[in-house]
Motif scaffolding. Structure first.
Motif, PDB file in Angstrom:
ATOM      1  N   UNK A  36     -10.732  22.644   6.443  1.00 41.18           N
ATOM      2  CA  UNK A  36      -9.153  23.073   6.534  1.00 41.18           C
ATOM      3  C   UNK A  36      -8.442  21.924   5.874  1.00 41.18           C
ATOM      4  N   UNK A  37      -9.033  20.884   5.844  1.00 34.38           N
ATOM      5  CA  UNK A  37      -8.049  19.559   5.248  1.00 34.38           C
ATOM      6  C   UNK A  37      -7.961  20.246   3.651  1.00 34.38           C
ATOM      7  N   UNK A  38      -8.632  20.782   2.907  1.00 33.71           N
ATOM      8  CA  UNK A  38      -8.595  21.172   1.570  1.00 33.71           C
ATOM      9  C   UNK A  38      -7.603  22.352   1.559  1.00 33.71           C
ATOM     10  N   UNK A  39      -7.727  23.271   2.580  1.00 35.69           N
ATOM     11  CA  UNK A  39      -6.873  24.581   2.544  1.00 35.69           C
ATOM     12  C   UNK A  39      -5.471  24.191   2.908  1.00 35.69           C
ATOM     13  N   UNK A  40      -5.172  22.979   3.745  1.00 33.15           N
ATOM     14  CA  UNK A  40      -3.884  22.377   3.881  1.00 33.15           C
ATOM     15  C   UNK A  40      -3.249  21.955   2.516  1.00 33.15           C
ATOM     16  N   UNK A  41      -4.016  21.326   1.814  1.00 32.29           N
ATOM     17  CA  UNK A  41      -3.341  20.586   0.497  1.00 32.29           C
ATOM     18  C   UNK A  41      -3.109  21.749  -0.378  1.00 32.29           C
ATOM     19  N   UNK A  42      -3.792  22.937  -0.513  1.00 25.79           N
ATOM     20  CA  UNK A  42      -3.684  24.004  -1.145  1.00 25.79           C
ATOM     21  C   UNK A  42      -2.533  24.704  -0.657  1.00 25.79           C
ATOM     22  N   UNK A  43      -2.343  25.086   0.462  1.00 25.66           N
ATOM     23  CA  UNK A  43      -1.081  25.502   0.960  1.00 25.66           C
ATOM     24  C   UNK A  43       0.286  24.763   0.876  1.00 25.66           C
ATOM     25  N   UNK A  44       0.019  23.536   0.832  1.00 25.71           N
ATOM     26  CA  UNK A  44       1.353  22.786   0.400  1.00 25.71           C
ATOM     27  C   UNK A  44       1.594  22.989  -1.205  1.00 25.71           C
ATOM     28  N   UNK A  66       6.205  28.722  -3.796  1.00 22.03           N
ATOM     29  CA  UNK A  66       5.906  30.251  -4.234  1.00 22.03           C
ATOM     30  C   UNK A  66       5.464  30.995  -2.875  1.00 22.03           C
ATOM     31  N   UNK A  67       6.294  31.500  -2.306  1.00 18.76           N
ATOM     32  CA  UNK A  67       5.812  32.245  -0.937  1.00 18.76           C
ATOM     33  C   UNK A  67       5.007  33.342  -1.148  1.00 18.76           C
ATOM     34  N   UNK A  68       5.119  34.059  -2.349  1.00 16.36           N
ATOM     35  CA  UNK A  68       4.307  35.371  -2.502  1.00 16.36           C
ATOM     36  C   UNK A  68       2.743  34.608  -3.021  1.00 16.36           C
ATOM     37  N   UNK A  69       2.604  33.691  -3.705  1.00 18.31           N
ATOM     38  CA  UNK A  69       1.222  33.368  -3.557  1.00 18.31           C
ATOM     39  C   UNK A  69       0.762  32.676  -2.661  1.00 18.31           C
ATOM     40  N   UNK A  80       1.338  33.527   0.544  1.00 26.51           N
ATOM     41  CA  UNK A  80       0.835  34.685   1.536  1.00 26.51           C
ATOM     42  C   UNK A  80      -0.543  35.258   1.042  1.00 26.51           C
ATOM     43  N   UNK A  81      -0.437  35.551  -0.233  1.00 30.73           N
ATOM     44  CA  UNK A  81      -1.754  36.159  -0.702  1.00 30.73           C
ATOM     45  C   UNK A  81      -2.955  34.940  -0.365  1.00 30.73           C
ATOM     46  N   UNK A  82      -2.639  33.662  -0.816  1.00 30.60           N
ATOM     47  CA  UNK A  82      -3.713  32.466  -0.260  1.00 30.60           C
ATOM     48  C   UNK A  82      -3.945  32.675   1.094  1.00 30.60           C
ATOM     49  N   UNK A  83      -3.160  32.921   1.867  1.00 30.63           N
ATOM     50  CA  UNK A  83      -3.315  32.919   3.517  1.00 30.63           C
ATOM     51  C   UNK A  83      -4.110  34.297   3.539  1.00 30.63           C
ATOM     52  N   UNK A  84      -3.716  35.212   3.354  1.00 33.38           N
ATOM     53  CA  UNK A  84      -4.391  36.435   3.785  1.00 33.38           C
ATOM     54  C   UNK A  84      -5.898  36.585   3.054  1.00 33.38           C
ATOM     55  N   UNK A  85      -6.143  35.987   2.103  1.00 33.57           N
ATOM     56  CA  UNK A  85      -7.509  35.978   1.670  1.00 33.57           C
ATOM     57  C   UNK A  85      -8.334  34.962   2.234  1.00 33.57           C
TER      58      UNK A  85
END
Length: 254
Positions: free
Chosen positions: A222-230, A235-238, A240-245
């Motif tokens: 989860x820590x790495x995912x948080x960094x990626x999301x930040x 770019x809200x489109x990217x 959203x794609x990252x979150x859905x996948x």
């Protein structure tokens, strides 16, 4: 076998060349654009026609290789007396669109084809369907001379296959585009990802996709995912794609 090809694009070109190579006689190539019809017909020793009423009704086999949205229009305009087998090449179009003909079916290539790129059809799977078992068997024998991996499937199976192909081909490619833009913004080359792209494709040749899934979502990192999301928040489109996948990977974790 005598053949009429309706269309002059990617699939028409590849299948036309293959049929010609295997000794079938291409009588005509039809396209609304006479120049396109002539260009393909010249390769196949065939006549070019740009008026559908000029299409002969004496052929053994009619290959409708046009855009999906144009199939019904072509079907409606073909002469009524046609007794040869009429097929289309669409993955998403039901075979019953051809039901006005006594003999009909589908030959669907599970591959993106470009007429300007030489491609061997030998190992490309073709989904085959006929309006009865005799036609199915005839089409399967015909196509297995060209593509040994041809197989029988019905319209629902073919639609599922087409959807799956969109996921692995079209959707994966748009993700490559996103990745390329992310790298470009940091002055990095997409070439850096090509080894991992190849490795991913090679892994699923011998194992199931689920068995070779890797990454922070698979690991529960989860820590790495948080960094990626930040990083992606601009770019809200990217994002959203990252979150859905990520959600899909988490849902399907081994």
């Amino acid at each position: 076998m005598t053949i009429v090809i309706l269309g002059s694009g990617n699939v028409a070109t590849h299948l036309g060349k293959a049929f010609h190579t295997f000794g079938h006689q291409i009588l005509q190539v039809y396209s609304r654009d006479k120049a396109n019809a002539e260009a393909l017909a010249s390769l196949l020793n065939a006549d070019a026609v740009d008026t559908i009423t000029d299409v002969t009704d004496k052929a053994d086999f009619y290959l409708i290789a046009v855009a999906d949205k144009a199939i019904e229009q072509v079907v409606d305009q073909l002469a009524e007396p046609i007794t040869g087998i009429v097929v289309h090449c669409s993955g998403a179009t039901n075979s019953n669109v051809l039901a006005r003909f006594p003999l009909y079916g589908v030959v669907y290539p599970v591959q993106s084809l470009r007429k300007d790129i030489p491609t061997s059809l030998e190992n490309i799977p073709f989904g085959i369907e006929g309006n009865n078992m005799e036609i199915s068997d005839s089409l399967l024998r015909l196509m297995q001379h060209i593509a040994v991996r041809s197989f029988l499937c019905d319209s629902k199976q073919r639609l599922a296959l087409h959807i799956a192909a969109v996921f692995v081909n079209n959707f994966s490619n748009v993700l490559f585009q996103v990745a390329n833009q992310i790298l470009q913004e940091q002055n990095l080359s997409f070439d850096l990802l090509k080894p991992i792209v190849l490795e991913t494709a090679q892994n699923v040749q011998t194992r199931t996709p689920k068995d070779v899934q890797t990454g922070p979502a698979e690991r529960g990192d989860t820590e790495t995912i948080k960094k990626h999301l930040q990083f992606l928040i601009k770019n809200p489109h990217w994002l959203k794609i990252y979150q859905q996948l990520t959600e899909e990977i988490t849902r399907n974790k081994r």
